[in-house]
Design a protein around this motif. Structure first.
Motif, short mmCIF file in Angstrom:
data_model
loop_
_atom_site.label_atom_id
_atom_site.label_comp_id
_atom_site.label_asym_id
_atom_site.label_seq_id
_atom_site.Cartn_x
_atom_site.Cartn_y
_atom_site.Cartn_z
N CYS A 180 0.77 -1.80 6.74
CA CYS A 180 -0.39 -1.50 5.90
C CYS A 180 -1.19 -2.71 5.46
CB CYS A 180 0.04 -0.79 4.63
SG CYS A 180 0.92 0.74 4.87
N CYS A 188 5.24 -4.94 8.12
CA CYS A 188 4.41 -4.10 7.24
C CYS A 188 3.27 -3.54 8.07
CB CYS A 188 3.86 -4.92 6.07
SG CYS A 188 2.77 -3.94 5.01
N GLN A 207 0.86 -1.19 0.00
CA GLN A 207 0.00 0.00 0.00
C GLN A 207 0.89 1.24 0.00
OE1 GLN A 207 -3.44 -0.08 2.60
NE2 GLN A 207 -3.55 -2.31 2.42
N CYS A 208 1.48 1.60 1.15
CA CYS A 208 2.34 2.79 1.13
C CYS A 208 3.68 2.49 0.47
CB CYS A 208 2.55 3.34 2.54
SG CYS A 208 3.80 2.47 3.51
N CYS A 212 7.71 -0.56 3.33
CA CYS A 212 8.39 -1.81 3.71
C CYS A 212 8.86 -2.60 2.49
CB CYS A 212 7.45 -2.69 4.52
SG CYS A 212 6.07 -3.36 3.53
S1 FES Z 1 3.01 -1.31 2.46
FE1 FES Z 1 3.06 0.25 3.97
S2 FES Z 1 4.38 -0.56 5.50
FE2 FES Z 1 4.12 -2.20 4.11
#
Ligand code: FES
Ligand code: FES
Length: 156
Positions: free
Chosen positions: A137, A135, A99-100, A103
């Motif tokens: 997210c 992770c 997502q973000c 990680c």
């Molecule tokens: S995708 Fe956001 S911390 Fe893993």
């Protein structure tokens, strides 16, 4: 006082002067501009800083740059490109393994180390090999699927 080091990073020889206390992750990011290797904690827990050192996945926040003298280092910048994604990068894309994305470089480098050792890992082996990577997210189901995708793709 600085120390000279000579190492190979992503197949390119590099020479530099580093302070003995400089961590490998800071050397990569701050001196070489390889900012794909992330820093996500100060307690050696998150794995965002994972790189390969002579073929082994290591947390680069636990290694001094001087300890990498003479070694081969591979970072996320060295395993694929926008034009030719590594199967793991493709797997994370196809399986919605991020997502973000913070990680993700560390996850991919840790998973690449696993697939070098065990080309066709079980789900349990994937989960155990990534337990040092956190992770915040996605949860981990899609990350496991991404690694399974890559394993299948590498094996044709
Ligand atoms: S995708 Fe956001 S911390 Fe893993
Ligand atoms: S930054 Fe290295 S383990 Fe978190």
């Amino acid at each position: 006082m600085s120390e000279p080091i000579h190492l190979t990073i992503n197949n390119t020889p590099q020479s530099a002067e580093v302070e003995p206390r400089t961590l490998l992750v800071h050397f990569l990011r701050d001196q070489l501009g390889l900012t794909g290797t992330h820093i996500g904690c100060d307690t050696t827990q998150c794995g965002a800083c994972t790189v390969h050192l002579d073929g082994d996945a290591v947390k680069s926040c636990t290694v001094l740059a001087v300890q990498a003298d003479g070694c081969n280092v591979t970072t996320i910048e060295g395993i694929g490109s926008v034009e030719a994604l590594h199967p793991l990068q493709e797997g994370f894309w196809e399986s919605h393994g991020l997502q973000c994305g913070y990680c993700t470089p560390g996850m991919i480098m840790a998973a690449a180390g696993l697939l070098q050792r065990i080309p066709n890992p079980s789900e349990d082996q994937i989960r155990r090999s990534l337990e040092g990577n956190l992770c915040r997210c996605t949860g981990y189901h899609n990350i496991v699927r991404a690694v399974q995708y890559a394993a299948a793709k590498i094996q044709g």
